[in-house]
Design a protein around this motif. Structure first.
Motif, PDB file in Angstrom:
ATOM      1  N   GLN A   1      61.298  37.906 -67.972  1.00 42.52           N
ATOM      2  CA  GLN A   1      61.279  39.088 -68.845  1.00 42.52           C
ATOM      3  C   GLN A   1      60.077  39.990 -68.525  1.00 42.52           C
ATOM      4  O   GLN A   1      60.202  41.211 -68.482  1.00 42.52           O
ATOM      5  N   ARG A   2      58.931  39.374 -68.267  1.00 41.70           N
ATOM      6  CA  ARG A   2      57.748  40.186 -67.907  1.00 41.70           C
ATOM      7  C   ARG A   2      58.006  40.894 -66.581  1.00 41.70           C
ATOM      8  O   ARG A   2      57.634  42.055 -66.415  1.00 41.70           O
ATOM      9  N   ASN A   3      58.642  40.189 -65.648  1.00 45.50           N
ATOM     10  CA  ASN A   3      58.966  40.813 -64.356  1.00 45.50           C
ATOM     11  C   ASN A   3      59.923  41.994 -64.540  1.00 45.50           C
ATOM     12  O   ASN A   3      59.816  43.002 -63.854  1.00 45.50           O
ATOM     13  N   GLU A   4      60.840  41.846 -65.474  1.00 45.39           N
ATOM     14  CA  GLU A   4      61.784  42.943 -65.752  1.00 45.39           C
ATOM     15  C   GLU A   4      61.016  44.150 -66.317  1.00 45.39           C
ATOM     16  O   GLU A   4      61.299  45.298 -65.962  1.00 45.39           O
TER      17      GLU A   4
ATOM     18  N   ALA B   1      53.118  41.997 -56.920  1.00 40.29           N
ATOM     19  CA  ALA B   1      52.545  41.266 -58.053  1.00 40.29           C
ATOM     20  C   ALA B   1      53.605  41.008 -59.118  1.00 40.29           C
ATOM     21  O   ALA B   1      54.056  41.919 -59.820  1.00 40.29           O
ATOM     22  N   LEU B   2      54.030  39.749 -59.242  1.00 35.79           N
ATOM     23  CA  LEU B   2      55.074  39.337 -60.199  1.00 35.79           C
ATOM     24  C   LEU B   2      54.714  37.960 -60.758  1.00 35.79           C
ATOM     25  O   LEU B   2      53.846  37.276 -60.195  1.00 35.79           O
ATOM     26  N   PHE B   3      55.398  37.555 -61.784  1.00 37.79           N
ATOM     27  CA  PHE B   3      55.179  36.214 -62.347  1.00 37.79           C
ATOM     28  C   PHE B   3      56.131  35.238 -61.652  1.00 37.79           C
ATOM     29  O   PHE B   3      57.317  35.535 -61.490  1.00 37.79           O
TER      30      PHE B   3
ATOM     31  N   PHE C   1      50.422  35.805 -61.019  1.00 41.88           N
ATOM     32  CA  PHE C   1      50.482  37.272 -61.065  1.00 41.88           C
ATOM     33  C   PHE C   1      49.136  37.886 -60.665  1.00 41.88           C
ATOM     34  O   PHE C   1      49.070  38.758 -59.787  1.00 41.88           O
ATOM     35  N   LEU C   2      48.076  37.381 -61.269  1.00 39.65           N
ATOM     36  CA  LEU C   2      46.752  38.009 -61.087  1.00 39.65           C
ATOM     37  C   LEU C   2      46.213  37.909 -59.668  1.00 39.65           C
ATOM     38  O   LEU C   2      45.498  38.795 -59.207  1.00 39.65           O
ATOM     39  N   GLN C   3      46.563  36.809 -58.984  1.00 38.48           N
ATOM     40  CA  GLN C   3      45.970  36.649 -57.645  1.00 38.48           C
ATOM     41  C   GLN C   3      46.432  37.720 -56.654  1.00 38.48           C
ATOM     42  O   GLN C   3      45.793  37.917 -55.620  1.00 38.48           O
TER      43      GLN C   3
END
Ligand code: UGA
Ligand code: MN
Length: 359
Positions: free
Chosen positions: A186-189, A293-295, A308-310
């Motif tokens: 969902q965060r990626n969406e 950058a994705l989860f 994601f952060l890296q």
């Protein structure tokens, strides 16, 4: 018979029955006495009636004090409404301010008994935050009526998306909550939508997006209003403590000489970014310039944030907020699953709660 008053009429009639003058006089006298009694009685009853009516009026004076009390209540109510209107004006004035960076909040959410309650609480926080756009991403095959109606009535600026977590990645009913990452798809969406918007932006919009910030707000946490002002100015990735998380009172980035040097955590401190999702925000510019950058929905337990952060920063680049990470402004609260024992029992008897009532 020149009768012209009541007694004369009475005397006329009496004369028919009593021809003797003496008898007539006696009867007339008795009748006069009786009539007098009637008049006295009538006068007394009227007088008592008047006294009673006055007493009733006196009683109503007590009602007046009631009215005065309700006037006080009315004033208090009006004061409350005035305060609300003033706050609303203040927020909408701030919202009109386009010179402050916009905050895009991405919230994954899924259908369960407490969903509407969680979203209600969250939306009421967001209503106090100027220049906030809420991206709600349902973990569902289609947008649900409940979330659609809820968002339409929320008074917030929002985007309603949906993305179903594939079955093999989805936490099942009896799985322990740590087994698989939640909200990753969902965060990626949400990120996909932002990147699409970024690609379509023109002129002034580009400048506004350049300074905007992205925050991942789960639907069950508790957020202070101050948190949003801390994150509003983020160059790449800003960070702060998160309360009640990882079996600790709080976890936080440890700051030395204004720089993050490590993480205060009780669990796997060797993670690249040992932080909870609620503990950082990223600039939209970073999101747009780093499309990879994705989860990672397959990330090991605790590594979702790092996955994601890296792509965006090293620990050196982190921007500590909340008084150099000395203040807790967000709490990783979790809502208890409501027990439905009685509901289930009543349902078996056909007496369950009306399914047409939205909860
Ligand atoms: C912790 C972190 O705070 C989360 O940000 C992280 O995603 C999660 O662990 C993880 O490791 O995956 P936790 O309280 O355990 O959070 O997770 P939830 O609050 O249950 O879920 C996080 C978000 O995903 C919520 O907004 C929730 O509504 C959503 N979610 C959860 C889904 O969209 N689908 C699900 O099946 C479950
Ligand atoms: Mn949670």
């Amino acid at each position: 018979m020149g009768c012209c008053n009541a007694f004369s009429w009475v005397e006329c009639i009496i004369s028919v029955f009593y021809p003797s003058r003496l008898q007539r006089q006696q009867v007339t006298m008795r009748m006069r006495l009786k009539l007098k009694t009637v008049f006295v009685m009538y006068f007394m009853v009227s007088f008592l009636g008047l006294i009673y009516a006055l007493m009733q009026l006196g009683g109503q004076r007590c009602d007046c004090s009631d009215q005065e009390l309700s006037k006080d209540q009315q004033i208090a109510q009006l004061k409350g409404e005035l305060q609300k209107t003033q706050e609303h004006i203040k927020t909408s004035e701030l919202n009109k301010k386009t010179d402050i960076p916009r905050i895009y909040v991405i919230t994954p959410t899924y259908a369960r008994l407490v969903q509407k309650a969680e979203l209600t609480r969250l939306s009421h926080t967001f209503l106090h935050v100027p220049q906030l756009h809420w991206i709600v991403v349902e973990d569902a095959p289609d947008p649900t009526q409940l979330v659609s109606d809820f968002l339409s009535a929320s008074g917030l600026s929002f985007t309603h998306l949906h993305k179903l977590t594939p079955v093999d990645r989805k936490l099942q009913e009896n799985d322990p909550s740590w087994l698989k990452p939640r909200g990753a798809e969902q965060r990626n969406e949400g990120l996909r939508w932002l990147r699409e918007m970024g690609a379509a932006a023109k002129g002034k919009e580009v400048a506004a997006l350049e300074e905007a910030v992205v925050y991942f707000a789960d639907d069950d946490n508790t957020y202070s209003l101050q948190l949003f002002e801390e994150m509003r100015y983020t160059y790449r990735v800003s960070v702060w403590p998160v309360g009640l998380v990882g079996g600790m009172k709080f976890e936080r980035p440890v700051v030395e000489d204004g720089k993050v040097v490590r993480f205060h955590t009780g669990w796997r401190p060797n993670r690249p970014f040992a932080m909870d999702m609620a503990g950082f925000a990223v600039s939209l510019r970073s999101v747009l310039t780093n499309p990879e950058a994705l989860f990672d929905g397959n990330a090991q337990m605790g590594f979702l944030e790092s996955s994601f952060l890296q792509h965006l920063v090293t620990i050196d680049d982190l921007e500590p907020k909340a008084d150099l990470c000395s203040k807790v402004l967000v709490w990783h609260t979790r809502t208890e699953k409501p027990k439905m024992k009685r509901e289930d029992a009543l349902q078996k008897q056909g007496l369950g709660s009306d399914p047409d009532v939205e909860v």
